[in-house]
Scaffold this motif. Structure first.
Motif, mmCIF file in Angstrom:
data_model
loop_
_atom_site.group_PDB
_atom_site.id
_atom_site.type_symbol
_atom_site.label_atom_id
_atom_site.label_comp_id
_atom_site.label_asym_id
_atom_site.label_seq_id
_atom_site.Cartn_x
_atom_site.Cartn_y
_atom_site.Cartn_z
ATOM 1 N N SER A 371 0.825 -1.209 0.000
ATOM 2 C CA SER A 371 0.000 0.000 0.000
ATOM 3 C C SER A 371 0.859 1.259 0.000
ATOM 4 C CB SER A 371 -0.945 0.004 1.203
ATOM 5 O OG SER A 371 -1.928 -1.002 1.059
ATOM 6 N N ASP A 372 1.968 1.221 0.729
ATOM 7 C CA ASP A 372 2.882 2.365 0.737
ATOM 8 C C ASP A 372 3.461 2.608 -0.656
ATOM 9 O OD1 ASP A 372 2.423 2.746 3.401
ATOM 10 O OD2 ASP A 372 4.348 1.955 4.087
ATOM 11 N N ILE A 373 3.822 1.537 -1.336
ATOM 12 C CA ILE A 373 4.356 1.654 -2.697
ATOM 13 C C ILE A 373 3.267 2.118 -3.661
ATOM 14 C CG2 ILE A 373 5.279 0.314 -4.635
ATOM 15 C CD1 ILE A 373 6.783 -1.380 -2.496
ATOM 16 N N TYR A 374 2.064 1.592 -3.472
ATOM 17 C CA TYR A 374 0.937 1.997 -4.322
ATOM 18 C C TYR A 374 0.708 3.502 -4.233
ATOM 19 C CZ TYR A 374 -3.841 2.239 -6.181
ATOM 20 O OH TYR A 374 -4.963 2.563 -6.911
ATOM 21 N N GLY A 375 0.890 4.056 -3.055
ATOM 22 C CA GLY A 375 0.723 5.500 -2.873
ATOM 23 C C GLY A 375 1.639 6.318 -3.753
#
Length: 397
Positions: A371-375
């Motif tokens: 999710s952090d990377i998706y951001g």
């Protein structure tokens, strides 16, 4: 009460998905539990919109309960994708059947095709290996062998939705699940078709239309159309291209041994990937690695798995928990039914779920990292650790 399970990505939701839900209810389902890919999807790409927004819209569009498919399963082969999703539905202990679309539309033919394929994989292993040595993918080699003595089964497994359907059936068998099967014949637009027909279009076409700023009103529900338009205007749509530099950075700073540990890497592929570290763009990287044996989708999945840190060891465990992303009143009834029968915990808080076991902690770690990377793939970059602060959708209208 009849609960039907649907495995989906809704990337984005379209009229074909609406038709599937309607036909599933016409087949007797009073409640629908959906297992949905999170922020990364099986084709090796970012989801066009955040998982919580897609889950919220899914509940508004006919699903009653949405459970997240862990990222290592959503970024995996059809076999593992199906196994992870079916495992969650089975572990809920409240699902009576799984419902899915297929080009075949005949559950018994799909089952027989699966059995034929399984037999061929064992009895013709050497022949399959010889074909693969010529540079062909395993599915292509397997299909070639099956076609030699069962053309109907070969035709069935050659179609993308049929392939996934047989994997669902195989997963049910492997898990010893007593869930029944309902398959709906896929009509109108085919998988990845780039033309619309009678209000039906593939998700691939709709994503391209969104990228081009085209009107998608006739191809999805008004609520989804409005939500997509709002996401575009706010910079809340994602693109794999925005991860180009971090993917290139990751490849340039890792070792061959690190690549070899990544799930879906085998047959010396780690050396081919490592050899592409000089690439100056994501497209150059992907096309440098791609061969007849390794599809573009597989290479994209591997690169995202490398970025997130998903290893072969992470595929050794079935989901240890089910993370709830959204539900309505009927969804609450599914959860009530599951309360005494669920084989694993189901909850919305990833912080609490991570405390169940070491395996659960690792699953949660990968999900939060994903999710952090998706951001970073969004037009408007979001803050880190968003999964900890996520508020699920509870729709009691």
């Amino acid at each position: 009460m009849k609960v039907s399970g649907i495995i989906c990505e809704y990337n984005p939701f379209h009229n074909g998905h609406l038709y599937h839900i309607r036909k599933t209810r016409e087949n007797g389902a009073t409640h629908i539990a959906a297992v949905m890919s999170g922020n990364f999807v099986q084709r090796g790409d970012t989801a066009i919109m955040d998982k919580l927004e897609r889950a919220r819209l899914a509940v508004r569009s006919g699903a009653d309960l949405v459970i997240e498919l862990p990222v290592q399963y959503s970024l995996s082969s059809a076999e593992n994708f199906a196994l992870g999703a079916v495992s969650l539905l089975d572990s809920l202990g409240a699902v009576d059947e799984i419902s899915f679309g297929s080009e075949c539309g005949d559950a018994e033919k799909l089952r027989k095709a699966m059995e034929t394929v399984d037999l061929a994989a064992v009895t013709h292993a050497d022949e399959i290996r010889q074909i693969m040595e010529k540079g062909y993918t395993y599915p292509r080699a397997l299909n070639s062998v099956v076609r030699g003595y069962d053309p109907e089964a070969a035709d069935i497994i050659a179609e993308p939705n049929n392939t996934l359907a047989t994997e669902y059936i195989r997963a049910l068998k492997r898990l010893g699940s007593d869930m029944s099967v309902f398959t709906l014949k896929r009509e109108k637009a085919s998988h990845d078709s780039m033309t619309a027909e009678g209000g039906f279009a593939s998700a691939s076409l709709i994503r391209e239309m969104i990228d081009n700023g085209s009107d998608i009103d006739e191809l999805t529900t008004p609520e989804w159309s409005a939500a997509v338009a709002a996401a575009v205007s706010k910079g809340e749509t994602a693109s794999l291209s925005r991860l180009e530099r971090v993917i290139l950075y990751k490849l340039r700073t890792c070792s061959v041994e690190e690549i070899a540990r990544i799930c879906d890497v085998g047959q010396g592929l780690e050396h081919r990937i490592y050899g592409a570290r000089m690439a100056g763009s994501l497209d150059e990287l992907l096309f440098t690695v791609k061969t007849k044996r390794y599809t573009m989708a597989r290479i994209r999945r591997i690169m995202l798995a490398l970025l997130i840190g998903i290893t072969k060891e992470d595929m050794e465990h079935l989901p240890p928990y089910g993370r709830i992303l959204a539900f309505n009143e009927r969804g609450r009834e599914i959860l009530a039914r599951a309360k005494e029968k669920a084989k694993i915990p189901f909850a919305s808080s990833i912080a609490k779920l991570s405390q169940i076991s070491d395996t659960a902690e690792r699953f949660a770690e990968l999900e939060i990292r994903a999710s952090d990377i998706y951001g970073l793939a969004l037009e408007t970059v979001t803050s880190a650790q968003k999964d900890y602060r996520a508020k699920i959708m509870i729709d009691m209208e």
